[in-house]
Design an enzyme around this catalytic site. Structure first.
Site, mmCIF file in Angstrom:
data_model
loop_
_atom_site.group_PDB
_atom_site.id
_atom_site.type_symbol
_atom_site.label_atom_id
_atom_site.label_comp_id
_atom_site.label_asym_id
_atom_site.label_seq_id
_atom_site.Cartn_x
_atom_site.Cartn_y
_atom_site.Cartn_z
ATOM 1 N N LYS A 16 0.833 -1.213 0.000
ATOM 2 C CA LYS A 16 0.000 0.000 0.000
ATOM 3 C C LYS A 16 0.862 1.255 0.000
ATOM 4 C CE LYS A 16 -1.924 -1.470 3.780
ATOM 5 N NZ LYS A 16 -1.387 -2.840 3.844
ATOM 6 N N GLY A 40 3.246 -0.824 8.768
ATOM 7 C CA GLY A 40 4.613 -0.613 8.307
ATOM 8 C C GLY A 40 4.567 -0.517 6.809
ATOM 9 N N HIS A 41 4.767 0.693 6.287
ATOM 10 C CA HIS A 41 4.641 0.912 4.850
ATOM 11 C C HIS A 41 6.013 1.295 4.302
ATOM 12 C CE1 HIS A 41 0.051 1.859 5.312
ATOM 13 N NE2 HIS A 41 0.401 0.684 5.777
ATOM 14 N N ARG A 143 -15.325 4.767 25.952
ATOM 15 C CA ARG A 143 -15.399 6.184 26.343
ATOM 16 C C ARG A 143 -14.445 6.531 27.498
ATOM 17 N NH1 ARG A 143 -21.661 5.345 26.135
ATOM 18 N NH2 ARG A 143 -20.813 3.413 26.911
HETATM 19 P P1 GDP Z 1 2.232 -2.213 3.038
HETATM 20 O O1 GDP Z 1 2.158 -2.432 4.496
HETATM 21 O O2 GDP Z 1 1.008 -2.653 2.313
HETATM 22 O O3 GDP Z 1 2.618 -0.810 2.668
HETATM 23 O O4 GDP Z 1 3.413 -3.152 2.515
HETATM 24 P P2 GDP Z 1 4.871 -3.316 3.180
HETATM 25 O O5 GDP Z 1 5.672 -2.115 2.873
HETATM 26 O O6 GDP Z 1 4.745 -3.742 4.604
HETATM 27 O O7 GDP Z 1 5.394 -4.599 2.408
HETATM 28 C C1 GDP Z 1 5.539 -4.610 1.034
HETATM 29 C C2 GDP Z 1 7.017 -4.879 0.702
HETATM 30 O O8 GDP Z 1 7.134 -5.170 -0.674
HETATM 31 C C3 GDP Z 1 7.931 -3.678 0.923
HETATM 32 O O9 GDP Z 1 9.200 -4.149 1.306
HETATM 33 C C4 GDP Z 1 7.973 -2.998 -0.442
HETATM 34 O O10 GDP Z 1 9.182 -2.274 -0.666
HETATM 35 C C5 GDP Z 1 7.918 -4.202 -1.350
HETATM 36 N N1 GDP Z 1 7.252 -3.997 -2.639
HETATM 37 C C6 GDP Z 1 6.147 -3.233 -2.917
HETATM 38 N N2 GDP Z 1 5.772 -3.411 -4.202
HETATM 39 C C7 GDP Z 1 6.649 -4.293 -4.736
HETATM 40 C C8 GDP Z 1 6.770 -4.912 -6.024
HETATM 41 O O11 GDP Z 1 5.985 -4.682 -6.946
HETATM 42 N N3 GDP Z 1 7.803 -5.795 -6.185
HETATM 43 C C9 GDP Z 1 8.692 -6.112 -5.179
HETATM 44 N N4 GDP Z 1 9.644 -6.991 -5.438
HETATM 45 N N5 GDP Z 1 8.586 -5.550 -3.959
HETATM 46 C C10 GDP Z 1 7.587 -4.669 -3.742
HETATM 47 P P1 IMO Z 2 0.190 -2.820 7.181
HETATM 48 O O1 IMO Z 2 -0.487 -1.482 7.154
HETATM 49 C C1 IMO Z 2 0.112 -6.962 8.494
HETATM 50 C C2 IMO Z 2 -1.916 -7.806 12.288
HETATM 51 C C3 IMO Z 2 -1.023 -8.297 13.411
HETATM 52 C C4 IMO Z 2 -2.007 -9.204 14.137
HETATM 53 C C5 IMO Z 2 -3.323 -8.426 14.022
HETATM 54 C C6 IMO Z 2 -3.665 -7.602 15.249
HETATM 55 O O2 IMO Z 2 1.665 -2.745 7.188
HETATM 56 O O3 IMO Z 2 -0.367 -3.725 6.126
HETATM 57 P P2 IMO Z 2 -2.690 -5.306 16.191
HETATM 58 O O4 IMO Z 2 -1.303 -4.932 16.643
HETATM 59 O O5 IMO Z 2 -3.198 -4.475 15.065
HETATM 60 O O6 IMO Z 2 -3.658 -5.399 17.319
HETATM 61 O O7 IMO Z 2 -2.548 -6.815 15.638
HETATM 62 O O8 IMO Z 2 -3.178 -7.578 12.889
HETATM 63 N N1 IMO Z 2 -1.490 -6.524 11.673
HETATM 64 C C7 IMO Z 2 -0.875 -6.433 10.481
HETATM 65 N N2 IMO Z 2 -0.450 -7.389 9.634
HETATM 66 N N3 IMO Z 2 0.243 -5.671 8.148
HETATM 67 C C8 IMO Z 2 -0.191 -4.694 8.978
HETATM 68 O O9 IMO Z 2 -0.190 -3.390 8.637
HETATM 69 C C9 IMO Z 2 -0.751 -5.063 10.233
HETATM 70 N N4 IMO Z 2 -1.269 -4.370 11.271
HETATM 71 C C10 IMO Z 2 -1.726 -5.277 12.135
HETATM 72 O O10 IMO Z 2 0.093 -9.001 12.919
HETATM 73 O O11 IMO Z 2 -2.161 -10.411 13.428
HETATM 74 MG MG MG Z 3 3.217 -3.355 6.026
#
Ligand code: GDP
Ligand code: IMO
Ligand code: MG
Length: 428
Positions: A16, A40-41, A143
């Protein structure tokens, strides 16, 4: 003019951040509307990797105003750490950042409670990120929450912290065998952020509605994903908020008619962190290969992600509930090198063949995937920038997913970097 929502179509980590950053080049505001720093993006720009947990990914585009909406839970320590880390790398994040006065705070005690309750649950644990997100949302609904605006009024803040800790301290001491937490200490801790926070606080719902009235483009960046949604996900193995597209309305304060486009982000295979059902999960060498090739280790906790094949039923449900206008397919490059690629097109559960996700948790736990096998490809696709540059079998894979999900795929990720995309149509 457009309000655009980005939503994870699986169990999170679909890419994302990268998709938001892509589109944010051409938008005026990017808004986080749900979750907290459990997200974690990751975004890769000019060889530099940025991992954002709380700030919207659009922050890396200088023309874009970043907003933390009322639906987010904010850990102030993490917020300012993230701002300072970016500043050290030349990104002046706080210049335009707006934080909703109504957003709730993750207080130090929420993190303590998140950890002790998980430990207490033992085998039945959720596998949370331990960031205090669930307990902060529980207080909001009960609340008993502390909001950003409370930090602007010391007297109110002290009263609210005291009220919030009253019951919790009984629990901490009598049930969890932990020391009681002193309200005055918590209040002092929170108040130290007030001077930095004050200039960022805004009525963000008003700001965003005004922006939409003026024809500005607003991008709502989902965190987590459809199947982690507290109402629509694999409950109880979910997060405690509404990451779905409708969550952008409640979590940012805009009406449903202001949303013009909902974009589902889906990985070319499936991953999940934490506990809960995952029918296409692979426990063998194939799963390990996906994990290594895709670098599937959590951005937030570093945990190895569970990996498996693409599950069309999982995405199809997300398509329905979020009314996705477009899909963005990520990490297609990771699938290079397989002779054939299984895609889940149905389940067998308790002797029945299912074409959609089962209605009950019991059936979900017993669901066995039914696969269709698509021919793979061996060519490196990371340099492709147009659809016709993709090998025939890669095109076939994309078209088949499009058919199974009954929604057009408008963008394809072929690598982690900002420029590694194949756009099939403009997403703005
Ligand atoms: P998010 O939480 O949905 O933002 O995704 P994350 O950042 O946690 O995990 C996605 C991972 O895949 C990150 O390490 C990105 O840098 C990587 N990524 C995103 N798009 C692509 C892609 O098209 N190809 C590859 N190889 N890696 C990607
Ligand atoms: P992004 O935005 C993947 C998962 C946790 C756990 C459940 C509940 O990077 O896609 P919490 O700490 O929210 O109460 O945990 O949700 N979880 C995620 N898994 N990507 C995430 O965020 C997540 N945020 C929470 O691993 O299973
Ligand atoms: Mg993530």
């Amino acid at each position: 003019m457009p309000g655009i929502v980005i939503v994870g179509a699986q169990w999170g980590d679909e890419g994302k951040g990268k998709a938001t950053d892509q589109i944010a080049e051409r938008v005026d505001y990017t808004v986080r509307y749900s979750g907290g720093n459990n997200a974690g993006h990751t975004i890769v720009v000019d060889g530099q990797t940025y991992a954002l947990h709380l700030l919207p990914s659009g922050i890396l585009n200088p023309g874009c105003v970043p907003v933390i909406g009322n639906g987010v839970v904010v850990d102030l320590e993490v917020l300012f750490e993230e701002i300072d880390l970016l500043l050290a790398r030349g990104v002046s994040a706080a210049d335009h950042l707006l934080v909703s006065a109504n957003a709730h705070i993750i207080a130090p005690y929420h993190k303590v409670i998140d950890k002790v309750t998980e430990r207490f649950l033992g085998k039945r644990r959720i596998g949370t990120t331990g960031r205090g997100v669930g307990p902060a949302y529980s207080d909001k609904v009960n609340r008993l929450g502390i909001r950003v605006q409370d930090l602007l009024d010391e007297k109110i803040l002290r009263q609210k912290v005291e009220a919030s800790l009253e019951q919790k301290n009984h629990l901490l001491v009598k049930v969890y065998n932990r020391a009681a937490i002193r309200p005055d200490e918590v209040a002092e801790q929170l108040l130290q952020y007030t001077p930095r926070l004050r200039p960022l606080v805004a009525d963000t719902a008003r700001v965003l509605n005004d922006a939409l009235d003026e024809g500005k483009v607003v991008l709502f960046e989902g965190a987590q994903a459809h199947h982690l949604d507290v109402d629509h996900g694999t409950y109880p193995y979910v997060t405690s908020s509404n990451p779905i597209a409708a969550g952008a309305c409640t979590g940012a304060g805009v009406g449903p008619t202001r949303i013009d486009r909902t974009i589902g982000i889906m990985k070319a295979y499936t991953t999940r962190v934490g506990e809960g059902p995952f029918p296409t999960e692979l426990h063998d060498a194939a799963g390990e290969k996906l994990r290594q090739d895709g670098g599937e280790f959590g951005t937030t906790t570093g945990r190895p992600r569970r990996c498996g094949w693409f599950d069309a039923l999982v995405v199809e449900q997300a398509v329905r509930v979020n009314a996705f206008t477009d899909l963005f397919l990520t990490k297609l490059d990771v699938l290079t090198g397989w002779e054939e690629i299984p895609v889940c097109v149905g389940y067998e559960a308790e002797g029945r063949r299912l074409a959609h996700l089962p209605m009950t948790q019991t059936e979900f736990h017993h669901a066995e995937p039914v696969y269709e096998y698509l021919p793979g490809w061996s060519e490196d696709i990371s340099g492709a920038r147009s659809f016709d540059q993709l090998p025939q079998n890669t095109q076939r894979y994309v078209r088949r997913l499009e058919e199974l999900c009954a929604t057009r795929i408008s963008g394809i990720g072929v690598g982690p970097s900002r420029e590694q995309v194949v756009m099939l149509r403009d997403l703005r």
